[in-house]
Motif scaffolding. Structure first.
Motif, PDB file in Angstrom:
ATOM      1  N   HIS A  79       0.826  -1.207   0.000  1.00  0.00           N
ATOM      2  CA  HIS A  79       0.000   0.000   0.000  1.00  0.00           C
ATOM      3  C   HIS A  79       0.861   1.258   0.000  1.00  0.00           C
ATOM      4  O   HIS A  79       0.472   2.282  -0.570  1.00  0.00           O
ATOM      5  CB  HIS A  79      -0.930   0.001   1.207  1.00  0.00           C
ATOM      6  N   GLU A 116       1.705   1.782  -3.591  1.00  0.00           N
ATOM      7  CA  GLU A 116       0.515   2.169  -4.350  1.00  0.00           C
ATOM      8  C   GLU A 116       0.112   3.610  -4.044  1.00  0.00           C
ATOM      9  O   GLU A 116      -0.199   4.391  -4.957  1.00  0.00           O
ATOM     10  CB  GLU A 116      -0.627   1.209  -4.013  1.00  0.00           C
ATOM     11  N   LEU A 117       0.131   3.971  -2.773  1.00  0.00           N
ATOM     12  CA  LEU A 117      -0.244   5.332  -2.387  1.00  0.00           C
ATOM     13  C   LEU A 117       0.745   6.348  -2.947  1.00  0.00           C
ATOM     14  O   LEU A 117       0.342   7.394  -3.490  1.00  0.00           O
ATOM     15  CB  LEU A 117      -0.301   5.426  -0.866  1.00  0.00           C
ATOM     16  N   GLN A 151       0.162   6.844  -6.595  1.00  0.00           N
ATOM     17  CA  GLN A 151      -1.044   7.626  -6.845  1.00  0.00           C
ATOM     18  C   GLN A 151      -0.785   9.110  -6.605  1.00  0.00           C
ATOM     19  O   GLN A 151      -1.216   9.964  -7.394  1.00  0.00           O
ATOM     20  CB  GLN A 151      -2.186   7.129  -5.958  1.00  0.00           C
ATOM     21  N   GLY A 200      -1.638   6.669 -13.224  1.00  0.00           N
ATOM     22  CA  GLY A 200      -2.995   6.207 -13.467  1.00  0.00           C
ATOM     23  C   GLY A 200      -3.045   5.266 -14.648  1.00  0.00           C
ATOM     24  O   GLY A 200      -1.999   4.819 -15.162  1.00  0.00           O
ATOM     25  N   LEU A 233      -3.173   0.382 -10.020  1.00  0.00           N
ATOM     26  CA  LEU A 233      -3.633   1.711 -10.413  1.00  0.00           C
ATOM     27  C   LEU A 233      -3.960   1.784 -11.895  1.00  0.00           C
ATOM     28  O   LEU A 233      -4.295   2.855 -12.399  1.00  0.00           O
ATOM     29  CB  LEU A 233      -2.564   2.753 -10.068  1.00  0.00           C
ATOM     30  N   ARG A 292      -5.553  10.893   0.979  1.00  0.00           N
ATOM     31  CA  ARG A 292      -5.865   9.684   0.212  1.00  0.00           C
ATOM     32  C   ARG A 292      -5.790   8.426   1.072  1.00  0.00           C
ATOM     33  O   ARG A 292      -6.546   7.480   0.847  1.00  0.00           O
ATOM     34  CB  ARG A 292      -4.934   9.571  -0.994  1.00  0.00           C
ATOM     35  N   THR A 297     -11.229  13.609  -2.218  1.00  0.00           N
ATOM     36  CA  THR A 297     -10.603  12.933  -3.352  1.00  0.00           C
ATOM     37  C   THR A 297     -10.774  11.431  -3.180  1.00  0.00           C
ATOM     38  O   THR A 297     -11.206  10.955  -2.132  1.00  0.00           O
ATOM     39  CB  THR A 297      -9.107  13.296  -3.435  1.00  0.00           C
ATOM     40  N   SER A 298     -10.460  10.685  -4.220  1.00  0.00           N
ATOM     41  CA  SER A 298     -10.512   9.232  -4.091  1.00  0.00           C
ATOM     42  C   SER A 298      -9.377   8.753  -3.193  1.00  0.00           C
ATOM     43  O   SER A 298      -8.355   9.412  -3.040  1.00  0.00           O
ATOM     44  CB  SER A 298     -10.394   8.569  -5.471  1.00  0.00           C
ATOM     45  N   GLY A 299      -9.580   7.615  -2.598  1.00  0.00           N
ATOM     46  CA  GLY A 299      -8.558   7.067  -1.722  1.00  0.00           C
ATOM     47  C   GLY A 299      -9.000   5.726  -1.198  1.00  0.00           C
ATOM     48  O   GLY A 299      -9.900   5.084  -1.739  1.00  0.00           O
TER      49      GLY A 299
END
Length: 392
Positions: free
Chosen positions: A66, A69-70, A73, A78, A100, A214, A230-232
């Protein structure tokens, strides 16, 4: 030569823990607030971890995958974006990209250090490259001089996969002060652990704040109206893990010092074993925490290497077959795969192909043993290679 009994080999256990961890868990329990928004352990751990790595900011998360990945992002990766990754690495390096919707582009590694080859990375950069992800393999810091030049020349920023590199230094500088985000893991086998966990260090306050939002489902710290910005996702670390990690961090310097003393001895002994080639290093890597004791047996088949690992385990060693090149796994091809075949990639990754077949590693707790035990470890490797690896 007489056989070594398993009773003679006395390696330290892992994880290492004691009353300090127990006290930290009770401290977290007695807070009465067991998640990071209400408690203080995660906040304190982030401050201590950032300071230790000479980083302006650190964000604790659920695990090392994670963390990658974070960070990706936050860096804007993307769907359809390319990220250059080493072909020889744990699968999280590529899967974090693919989760992603990005395309992981595997490139070859250095035959001595097993780290990302900067020349191979440069050849792989295209107009679609959004980031370059070096992995500090087993604690050996990648050639950050050349990679920083590559980033400056191409505009593709660096994300360091530092899952093996807690406390590592390049030219006397800690990973957190090298000017690029770095993702760490605290999984059970790592250099410091709470069973699971991860962290990202950031050189930039804006990136850190974006990552915080996020990692908490897109929700700002002070939000009380569920106005998610925001998305998260929920990548928040819990208070109990952070409490344990604060103690684990305090243990780290002493453990690194011991491993740095033991590795030259073990590497020298292994180098004397016919057919065995220990992992090399780079003089500019001025501090190596030695996440693994890695070595190769050039010319051995993958099947015979696996038999060798089984025999080492039977002899009492915490031995593992090294990572398989990411493109040699079904998982790599499941989603967001590159527009080339595994054989196409293999042709430009000959070192990764060899490492998939012939590399072995011993858990870093091996290097916490005393010198007498290190000699026994080398002797077990020598006798096992002579017996099992006789077909090399």
């Amino acid at each position: 030569m007489a056989a070594i009994s398993r009773q003679e080999l006395e390696l330290p256990g892992w994880p290492q823990f004691g009353d300090e961890e127990r006290g930290a868990l009770i401290r977290a329990l007695d807070q009465g607030q067991w998640w990071r928004i209400g408690g203080s352990e995660v906040d304190e751990f982030e401050r201590e971890f950032a300071a230790y790595h000479h980083a302006p900011h650190a964000l604790a998360v659920t695990n090392g995958t994670h963390a990658l990945e974070l960070a990706l992002q936050v860096m804007g990766v993307g769907p359809g974006d390319e990220v250059v990754v080493p072909a020889f690495t744990f699968i999280s390096s590529s899967q974090a990209v693919q989760r992603l919707g990005g395309v992981a582009v595997p490139v070859d590694v250095d035959p001595d250090t097993y780290c990302l080859d900067p020349a191979a990375a440069r050849a792989a950069v295209t107009a679609r490259t959004k980031a370059i992800m070096p992995v500090h393999m087993a604690g050996v810091v990648c050639d950050m001089d050349e990679l920083d030049k590559l980033a400056a020349d191409t505009g593709a920023p660096i994300l360091q996969d530092a899952a093996h590199a807690h406390g590592a230094e390049w030219r006397g500088r800690r990973v957190g002060e090298l000017g690029s985000p770095a993702a760490f893991s605290f999984q059970n086998g790592k250099l410091m652990t709470a069973g699971e966990g991860g962290a990202v260090t950031f050189p930039d306050a804006g990136q850190y704040e974006t990552a915080f939002v996020r990692h908490s489902c897109g929700r700002p710290r002070t939000d009380r109206s569920y106005l998610h910005q925001t998305s998260g996702s929920n990548f928040r670390m819990g208070e109990f893990s952070a409490a344990v990690l604060r103690v684990q961090l305090a243990r780290l310097d002493g453990q690194i010092a011991t491993r740095e003393q033991r590795w030259p001895l073990l590497a020298g002994l292994l180098a004397d074993v016919p057919g065995v080639v220990p992992q090399g290093s780079d003089a500019r890597c001025t501090r190596n925490p030695h996440y693994m004791a890695m070595f190769r047996i050039p010319g051995i088949t993958e099947e015979r290497r696996n038999e060798l690992v089984d025999a080492l385990i039977a002899g009492g060693l915490p031995a593992f077959a090294a990572f398989r090149a990411v493109y040699r796994t079904p998982a790599f091809w499941e989603s967001a795969a590159p527009q080339e075949s595994a054989e196409d990639i293999a042709r430009r990754c000959p070192v990764s192909e060899e490492l998939t077949r012939d590399c072995v590693w011993l858990h870093h707790r091996t290097l916490l043993a005393d010198e007498e035990q290190i000699h026994l470890v080398a002797r077990i490797v020598a006798e096992t290679v002579a017996a099992v690896g006789s077909g090399v």
